[in-house]
Design a protein around this motif. Sequence first.
Motif, PDB file in Angstrom:
ATOM      1  N   LEU A 174     -87.961 -53.483-114.353  1.00 17.83           N
ATOM      2  CA  LEU A 174     -88.394 -54.649-115.117  1.00 17.83           C
ATOM      3  C   LEU A 174     -88.503 -54.335-116.598  1.00 17.83           C
ATOM      4  O   LEU A 174     -88.141 -55.155-117.443  1.00 17.83           O
ATOM      5  CB  LEU A 174     -89.735 -55.153-114.586  1.00 17.83           C
ATOM      6  N   ASP A 175     -88.987 -53.166-116.923  1.00 17.37           N
ATOM      7  CA  ASP A 175     -89.131 -52.773-118.315  1.00 17.37           C
ATOM      8  C   ASP A 175     -87.777 -52.785-119.022  1.00 17.37           C
ATOM      9  O   ASP A 175     -87.654 -53.221-120.179  1.00 17.37           O
ATOM     10  CB  ASP A 175     -89.752 -51.381-118.386  1.00 17.37           C
ATOM     11  N   MET A 176     -86.745 -52.334-118.307  1.00 18.81           N
ATOM     12  CA  MET A 176     -85.405 -52.318-118.877  1.00 18.81           C
ATOM     13  C   MET A 176     -84.915 -53.746-119.153  1.00 18.81           C
ATOM     14  O   MET A 176     -84.377 -54.027-120.234  1.00 18.81           O
ATOM     15  CB  MET A 176     -84.440 -51.617-117.924  1.00 18.81           C
ATOM     16  N   PHE A 177     -85.131 -54.652-118.198  1.00 21.39           N
ATOM     17  CA  PHE A 177     -84.705 -56.024-118.377  1.00 21.39           C
ATOM     18  C   PHE A 177     -85.564 -56.745-119.419  1.00 21.39           C
ATOM     19  O   PHE A 177     -85.062 -57.585-120.172  1.00 21.39           O
ATOM     20  CB  PHE A 177     -84.727 -56.774-117.049  1.00 21.39           C
ATOM     21  N   PHE A 178     -86.843 -56.406-119.474  1.00 24.54           N
ATOM     22  CA  PHE A 178     -87.712 -57.012-120.484  1.00 24.54           C
ATOM     23  C   PHE A 178     -87.230 -56.658-121.891  1.00 24.54           C
ATOM     24  O   PHE A 178     -87.257 -57.493-122.799  1.00 24.54           O
ATOM     25  CB  PHE A 178     -89.151 -56.541-120.293  1.00 24.54           C
ATOM     26  N   GLU A 179     -86.799 -55.409-122.057  1.00 27.72           N
ATOM     27  CA  GLU A 179     -86.323 -54.978-123.370  1.00 27.72           C
ATOM     28  C   GLU A 179     -85.103 -55.785-123.791  1.00 27.72           C
ATOM     29  O   GLU A 179     -84.984 -56.190-124.958  1.00 27.72           O
ATOM     30  CB  GLU A 179     -85.985 -53.490-123.329  1.00 27.72           C
ATOM     31  N   LYS A 180     -84.216 -56.076-122.835  1.00 28.05           N
ATOM     32  CA  LYS A 180     -83.027 -56.874-123.145  1.00 28.05           C
ATOM     33  C   LYS A 180     -83.402 -58.304-123.528  1.00 28.05           C
ATOM     34  O   LYS A 180     -82.734 -58.930-124.352  1.00 28.05           O
ATOM     35  CB  LYS A 180     -82.088 -56.893-121.935  1.00 28.05           C
ATOM     36  N   GLU A 181     -84.461 -58.812-122.918  1.00 29.59           N
ATOM     37  CA  GLU A 181     -84.888 -60.190-123.170  1.00 29.59           C
ATOM     38  C   GLU A 181     -85.885 -60.294-124.315  1.00 29.59           C
ATOM     39  O   GLU A 181     -86.369 -61.380-124.626  1.00 29.59           O
ATOM     40  CB  GLU A 181     -85.514 -60.783-121.907  1.00 29.59           C
ATOM     41  N   ASN A 182     -86.225 -59.149-124.914  1.00 28.88           N
ATOM     42  CA  ASN A 182     -87.214 -59.098-125.990  1.00 28.88           C
ATOM     43  C   ASN A 182     -88.589 -59.543-125.516  1.00 28.88           C
ATOM     44  O   ASN A 182     -89.355 -60.153-126.268  1.00 28.88           O
ATOM     45  CB  ASN A 182     -86.764 -59.956-127.181  1.00 28.88           C
ATOM     46  N   PHE A 183     -88.909 -59.217-124.247  1.00 31.21           N
ATOM     47  CA  PHE A 183     -90.250 -59.443-123.717  1.00 31.21           C
ATOM     48  C   PHE A 183     -91.098 -58.204-124.011  1.00 31.21           C
ATOM     49  O   PHE A 183     -90.593 -57.078-124.013  1.00 31.21           O
ATOM     50  CB  PHE A 183     -90.232 -59.664-122.203  1.00 31.21           C
ATOM     51  N   SER A 184     -92.384 -58.432-124.196  1.00 32.82           N
ATOM     52  CA  SER A 184     -93.330 -57.328-124.350  1.00 32.82           C
ATOM     53  C   SER A 184     -94.091 -57.166-123.044  1.00 32.82           C
ATOM     54  O   SER A 184     -94.880 -58.034-122.672  1.00 32.82           O
ATOM     55  CB  SER A 184     -94.295 -57.607-125.505  1.00 32.82           C
TER      56      SER A 184
END
Length: 230
Positions: free
Chosen positions: A16-26
């Motif tokens: 999830l952290d990897m996908f969050f980084e792509k989506e610019n989620f914190s």
Amino acid sequence: MKVLVIEDNESVCSMLDMFFEKENFSGKFIHNGLEGYQHFLINEYDLIILDWMLPGMDGITVCRKIREVNKEIPIIMLTAKDSESDQVLGLEMGADDYVTKPFSPLALTARMKAVARRFHKTDEDESQETSVVTVKKETREVFILNKRIPNLTPKEFDLLTFFVQHPKQVFSREQILEQVWGFQFYGDDRTVDVHIKRLRRKIGRDNQPFFHTIWGVGYKFDETVVFNED
């Protein structure tokens, strides 16, 4: 988007952290239910992803306790439990969506965006009213014949608002998922059935269910037709 993830599987968190980084989620990742709840109490987030089976405090209890202090923040339950009874329990405790493992990270992030959009709309000052039902978007209150209906979850409110805006129109479960949840159909439409059943119980009066099953198609909202449902 600031996201609190309470999940004890570190592999899931890393993905999830990897996908969050792509989506610019914190993303903030906590692996213990009690610690996650305590962290939530002193921090602000836009959305919570909550595992069911957690050490310290199970996810259902965490969800219930969060709803005691905050009825608005979107909560997505992430769990391997996929029976209808488990889904009902999660929604009863206040979850807005239910994603079963294994899951597609792309599908999950799409649902996250959709839920966030539903909770951060700019037209909250509008109200919808019929001869029986009044929906006040600004305060997120519902009245049946001027009697306030308490304890609607955020997603129940959104679902009712959608149908009040489209009286007597028939919608398939897939259409309801897309219009109310904001994402394309991914293969499990039981969440629609669960929410309809709960709304029938909460807002129905006498023999008037408001929500009517159109067999083989979906549902419609109609105040004028009275008949017994299942």
